[in-house]
Write an enzyme that holds these catalytic residues in place. Structure first.
Site, PDB file in Angstrom:
ATOM      1  N   CYS A 133     -15.188 -38.628  11.941  1.00 37.85           N
ATOM      2  CA  CYS A 133     -14.961 -39.537  10.822  1.00 37.85           C
ATOM      3  C   CYS A 133     -14.936 -40.971  11.337  1.00 37.85           C
ATOM      4  CB  CYS A 133     -13.639 -39.189  10.144  1.00 37.85           C
ATOM      5  SG  CYS A 133     -13.280 -40.231   8.723  1.00 37.85           S
TER       6      CYS A 133
ATOM      7  N   HIS B 279     -16.353 -33.678   2.894  1.00 36.79           N
ATOM      8  CA  HIS B 279     -15.600 -34.630   3.714  1.00 36.79           C
ATOM      9  C   HIS B 279     -15.391 -35.948   2.951  1.00 36.79           C
ATOM     10  CE1 HIS B 279     -14.569 -36.464   7.745  1.00 36.79           C
ATOM     11  NE2 HIS B 279     -14.882 -37.543   7.054  1.00 36.79           N
ATOM     12  N   GLU B 280     -16.468 -36.471   2.372  1.00 39.93           N
ATOM     13  CA  GLU B 280     -16.379 -37.769   1.687  1.00 39.93           C
ATOM     14  C   GLU B 280     -15.609 -37.676   0.368  1.00 39.93           C
ATOM     15  OE1 GLU B 280     -17.008 -40.306   3.423  1.00 39.93           O
ATOM     16  OE2 GLU B 280     -18.149 -39.256   4.980  1.00 39.93           O
TER      17      GLU B 280
END
Length: 174
Positions: A91, A133-134
C-alpha cells in the site's frame, strides 16, 4: 492540482469517505490529478483519501479489462464470492509493508464514470484484489486489518516506524 500522498496514522485514512454527489469539471480535474499521482508514487491504484480528499473515487492504471487509466466514482462492492485467495499486498500509504491477505476471489462492483452512468463489473484476479483494497480505503479499513488480531499486533513496531518516518509523529494508536 498538486496532490500529496498521506501515510498511516493520518485521520483521513480511517474515516468513511463521502459519495460524490455531482460529477462536474472539478471532479474530472481531481481524477486526472489522481491518475498522475498513481505514476508519481509508482502505484497501480489509489483512493482519493490517500491523497487527502474526502471523495469516493479510485484511480486505476491500466488493469484488464480496463486498457487505460480510469477513475471509478462511488464504487461499491455488491457481491463477493465464497471462494477466497491469498495474495501479497502492499500500500502506498504504508511504505515497505507487504502482507499476504485473504480476500474473495471475485467480486461484483458498481461504479460511475464521468457520464454519471452506473456500471457493474465482475472482477477477478488482480483487478478484484486492487478494487477490494481501494474500496476498503474508502471505508476507512487498512489492508492489515484483514489479518487475525494476533498477526496485527506483531505489526506494531513496523507501523510505529512508518508513522515516525513519514509523519514525524510519535503518537500511534498501535
Amino acid at each position: 492540482m498538486d496532490l500529496k500522498l498521506i501515510y498511516y496514522n493520518n485521520p483521513l485514512l480511517k474515516q468513511k469517505i463521502e459519495q460524490v454527489k455531482k460529477i462536474d469539471e472539478e471532479i474530472i480535474k481531481i481524477c486526472k490529478s489522481m491518475q498522475e499521482a498513481n505514476y508519481l508514487y509508482n502505484g497501480i491504484a489509489i483512493a482519493a483519501n490517500q491523497l487527502g480528499l474526502n471523495l469516493a473515487i479510485i484511480a486505476l492504471t491500466p488493469i484488464e479489462p480496463f486498457n487505460k487509466d480510469i477513475c471509478l466514482i462511488n464504487p461499491k462492492i455488491i457481491e463477493y464470492s465464497k471462494e477466497e485467495t491469498i495474495f501479497e499486498e502492499g500500500c502506498l500509504s504504508f511504505p515497505d509493508l507487504y502482507l499476504k491477505i485473504k480476500r474473495p476471489e471475485y467480486i461484483i462492483v458498481e461504479y460511475e464514470l464521468f457520464s454519471g452512468k452506473k456500471y457493474q463489473i465482475k472482477a477477478s484476479g488482480l483487478l478484484a484484489r486492487v478494487l477490494q483494497h481501494e474500496i476498503d480505503h474508502l471505508n476507512g479499513i487498512f489492508f492489515f486489518e484483514r489479518l487475525p488480531l494476533e498477526e496485527q499486533k506483531k505489526l506494531e513496531p513496523i507501523l510505529k516506524n512508518i508513522n515516525e518516518k513519514y509523519n514525524n509523529n510519535k503518537s500511534s494508536p498501535y
